[in-house]
Design a protein around this motif. Structure first.
Motif, PDB file in Angstrom:
ATOM      1  N   ILE A  44       0.831  -1.198   0.000  1.00  0.00           N
ATOM      2  CA  ILE A  44       0.000   0.000   0.000  1.00  0.00           C
ATOM      3  C   ILE A  44       0.872   1.257   0.000  1.00  0.00           C
ATOM      4  N   ILE A  45       1.915   1.246   0.800  1.00  0.00           N
ATOM      5  CA  ILE A  45       2.823   2.394   0.848  1.00  0.00           C
ATOM      6  C   ILE A  45       3.560   2.540  -0.476  1.00  0.00           C
TER       7      ILE A  45
ATOM      8  N   GLU B  15       2.572   1.620  -3.486  1.00  0.00           N
ATOM      9  CA  GLU B  15       1.656   2.140  -4.503  1.00  0.00           C
ATOM     10  C   GLU B  15       1.364   3.623  -4.281  1.00  0.00           C
ATOM     11  N   TYR B  16       1.210   4.019  -3.026  1.00  0.00           N
ATOM     12  CA  TYR B  16       0.970   5.428  -2.697  1.00  0.00           C
ATOM     13  C   TYR B  16       2.157   6.292  -3.111  1.00  0.00           C
TER      14      TYR B  16
ATOM     15  N   LYS C 227       7.872   8.701   7.307  1.00  0.00           N
ATOM     16  CA  LYS C 227       6.534   8.214   6.983  1.00  0.00           C
ATOM     17  C   LYS C 227       5.601   8.598   8.117  1.00  0.00           C
TER      18      LYS C 227
END
Length: 177
Positions: free
Chosen positions: A51-52, A54-55, A144
């Protein structure tokens, strides 16, 4: 067909089967910067959390970068070696990943291509990561979760950095990890 403010994302398939996507053009809330990287900037993104990853890839494409993605350090190094001339402008890497840390990945890529710029990224605070030997504080760092404007500013800072100031393998002491 998309609206006038968006163009469709085009997937580029190469014989090497790289996970490369062309930049996405959008007028969404993308920060306006005078020297945002041009679409010619090729970024190798190494992040083990899908998810990270892709973000971050989406943000990078919104900022005009072409992105090659890898889920771990070993895969990132393999992809790097498959790019013709190993011409990656930037390595954006998580510092804690399976198979190879971000610091070791940066070291290996630095040996192969000293001109490749590096940004470390982690949920660990920068001072804690530096104190534990996970990073070198002379290499740019992103905390992050990463916001679009923070990433844009860091890219501008890194790409505006003169070549002679680009960190190289000497920062890592030449030691194996």
């Amino acid at each position: 067909m998309t609206t006038a403010t968006h163009t469709a994302e085009i997937e580029i398939q190469t014989p090497l089967e790289l996970d490369v996507a062309a930049p996405v053009l959008s007028h969404a809330a993308t920060p306006e910067l005078s020297s945002v990287p041009s679409p010619k900037r090729l970024v190798l993104l190494a992040e083990d959390e899908p998810i990270i990853r892709e973000y971050l890839a989406l943000l990078l494409r919104e900022l005009g970068c072409i992105v090659v993605q890898a889920a771990d350090g070993e895969r990132a190094l393999d992809l790097f070696k498959q790019i013709p001339g190993m011409m990656i402008d930037l390595l954006l890497t998580d510092i804690v990943m399976p198979k190879m840390t971000g610091k070791e990945l940066a070291y290996q890529i630095g040996l192969l291509s000293p001109g490749t710029k590096v940004i470390f990224c982690s949920a660990y605070p920068e001072k804690l990561a530096a104190r534990n030997g996970m990073i070198d504080t002379r290499i740019p760092f992103l905390q992050k979760p990463v916001k679009a404007d923070t990433l844009a500013a860091k890219l501008q800072e890194v790409f505006d950095q003169p070549e002679e100031d680009v960190p190289d393998e000497r920062l890592f002491g030449g030691d194996r990890f």
